[in-house]
Write a protein that holds these residues in place. Sequence first.
Motif, PDB file in Angstrom:
ATOM      1  N   GLY A  17      -0.967  -5.135   2.761  1.00  0.00           N
ATOM      2  CA  GLY A  17      -0.612  -6.472   2.516  1.00  0.00           C
ATOM      3  C   GLY A  17      -1.667  -7.272   1.687  1.00  0.00           C
ATOM      4  N   GLU A  18      -1.176  -8.034   0.974  1.00  0.00           N
ATOM      5  CA  GLU A  18      -2.269  -8.710   0.069  1.00  0.00           C
ATOM      6  C   GLU A  18      -3.282  -9.507   0.956  1.00  0.00           C
ATOM      7  N   ASN A  19      -4.458  -9.360   0.710  1.00  0.00           N
ATOM      8  CA  ASN A  19      -5.631  -9.907   1.167  1.00  0.00           C
ATOM      9  C   ASN A  19      -5.867  -9.443   2.915  1.00  0.00           C
ATOM     10  N   ILE A  20      -5.446  -8.388   3.045  1.00  0.00           N
ATOM     11  CA  ILE A  20      -5.689  -7.701   4.355  1.00  0.00           C
ATOM     12  C   ILE A  20      -6.457  -6.644   4.375  1.00  0.00           C
ATOM     13  N   PHE A  21      -7.502  -6.542   5.040  1.00  0.00           N
ATOM     14  CA  PHE A  21      -8.639  -5.419   4.926  1.00  0.00           C
ATOM     15  C   PHE A  21      -9.173  -5.528   6.216  1.00  0.00           C
ATOM     16  N   PHE A  22      -9.255  -4.049   6.611  1.00  0.00           N
ATOM     17  CA  PHE A  22     -10.151  -3.854   7.855  1.00  0.00           C
ATOM     18  C   PHE A  22     -10.892  -2.701   7.721  1.00  0.00           C
ATOM     19  N   SER A  23     -12.227  -2.853   8.005  1.00  0.00           N
ATOM     20  CA  SER A  23     -13.211  -1.747   7.978  1.00  0.00           C
ATOM     21  C   SER A  23     -12.828  -0.957   8.917  1.00  0.00           C
TER      22      SER A  23
END
Length: 527
Positions: A17-23
């Motif tokens: 998804g746009e703007n979704i990031f998880f390390s």
Amino acid sequence: MKKILLYDTTLRDGMQGENIFFSPEDKVKIARRIDDAGIHYIEGGWPGSNPGAQHFFKLAKDMEFKTAKVAAFGSTRKKGKTCDQDANLQALIDSQAPVITLFGKSWDLHVESIMENTKKENLAMIKESVSYLLRHDREVFYDAEHFFDGYKACPDYALKTLEAAVEGGTKCLVLCDTNGGSLPCEIETITKTVIDHFKKNSKLIIGIHTHNDCAMAVANSITAVHAGATMVQGTINGYGERCGNADLTSIIPILALKMNLNCISQKNLENLQNLSRFVSETANEPPINSRPFVGKSAFAHKGGVHVSAIMKNPRAYEHIAPELVGNKRRVIVSEQSGKSNIEYKAKELGIKLGENGLNCHQIASSIKDLEDYGFEFDAAEGSLKLIMEKLTNQFVPHFELESFRVVVEKDKEQPCYSHAMIKIRVGNKTEITSAEGDGPVSALDNALRKALTTIFPQIDDMHLVDFKVRVIDGMDGTDAKVRVLIESRDENNIFSTIGVSEDIIEASWQALADSFQYKLSLENKVK
């Protein structure tokens, strides 16, 4: 009760998804919470496509899960290669995930036009890849990508791709509406056809994976279950590519409460809102108030007639008890409010009416006057509580402003520089502090925190989530009133406050000060 398996793909499909990031570390925290929620499978990523996914699987090897199994995601072997030669399949094996979810092509358009492959070779790729992974002692699910579009274009071939996966040895076929363009009536007919096609294989699990491009992802998932599917894939909060994936925070309560199906325990269901908020906070995405079941507005009542009815019987305007999903009923006070709204809200907030202050009608009238001026208390319940306390002479300020000064400097070489000096009184003690900030509101926030932290250290865990400014009447140009909304959160609460003025700094101060006053009132209530 019929058991439905829940498969979460937040950590892979959700991240598209746009703007979704998880390390990788974020993914570990989310995986633990998803496991705590009783979800059966957690897809951790595509180890053959990025180092971040590989890192997660290394971390996951040392994790102990209560319920969930971790799944690695990847594609069938490439055309013209053997399984031993395919780097993607080797990465899936190296991940050491106990479950592997393999996807392959079901749509002849993709097979011939996109992959420039032959239908025969595609079937071999599916069968051989599934068989190869099973020989490495893994549980293998087969995701039939674009299955519904493929079936509508060429049903015979789409079914042959499923047959290839079953011949390879999979015990689970997941039908994917990858483009999100199918309708519930199509999902039902095609899912039933697939189930009937494999009726001799009674142990075969049929799953569903949908996208939300037609706003049908949840409806399509539920329809597939109604048609006989026993696994549902989705993401927390519906995060995903384009318009998102099927939202498990809606699907789970529908399965459990509306369809009486066995998917998670009632205890875990009651933590659903907490899970939704945790994932949104980790993603740094503001929670959507209107999200069904878990959103702040899901059980909110504004109209006086509605409020009067739910005070007699909540079922009159609520399809379930909000507590079943960890949510709560909210009554909103606004210019549309009547006596019932005020009575309910006062009871909820612990405010006594009719004692040394205004009565319900007078409070409603005062609030309507403030909203006519520009306030919107349905979006700022923190400020509403403070206003109602003031109108009933029950407000005890934790601090009082004596004065503040904000300086903004700018030269042609440097960005704007803001500095705030503030003088407040706490009881008989006066505090004077100053602080810098990225802007005037940031500087005021920092200065107020600096002044209060030594006296109220509990404000350290409160931080600003959202800051909105809106011109109320643009006809007045730069002299127009502005409305400032600030959303704050601490470890356990999310709350909003508001300010209105012709001066944007003054409006911001009102909202900012209210957020600190409200936070401190919560701390006193806990004590």
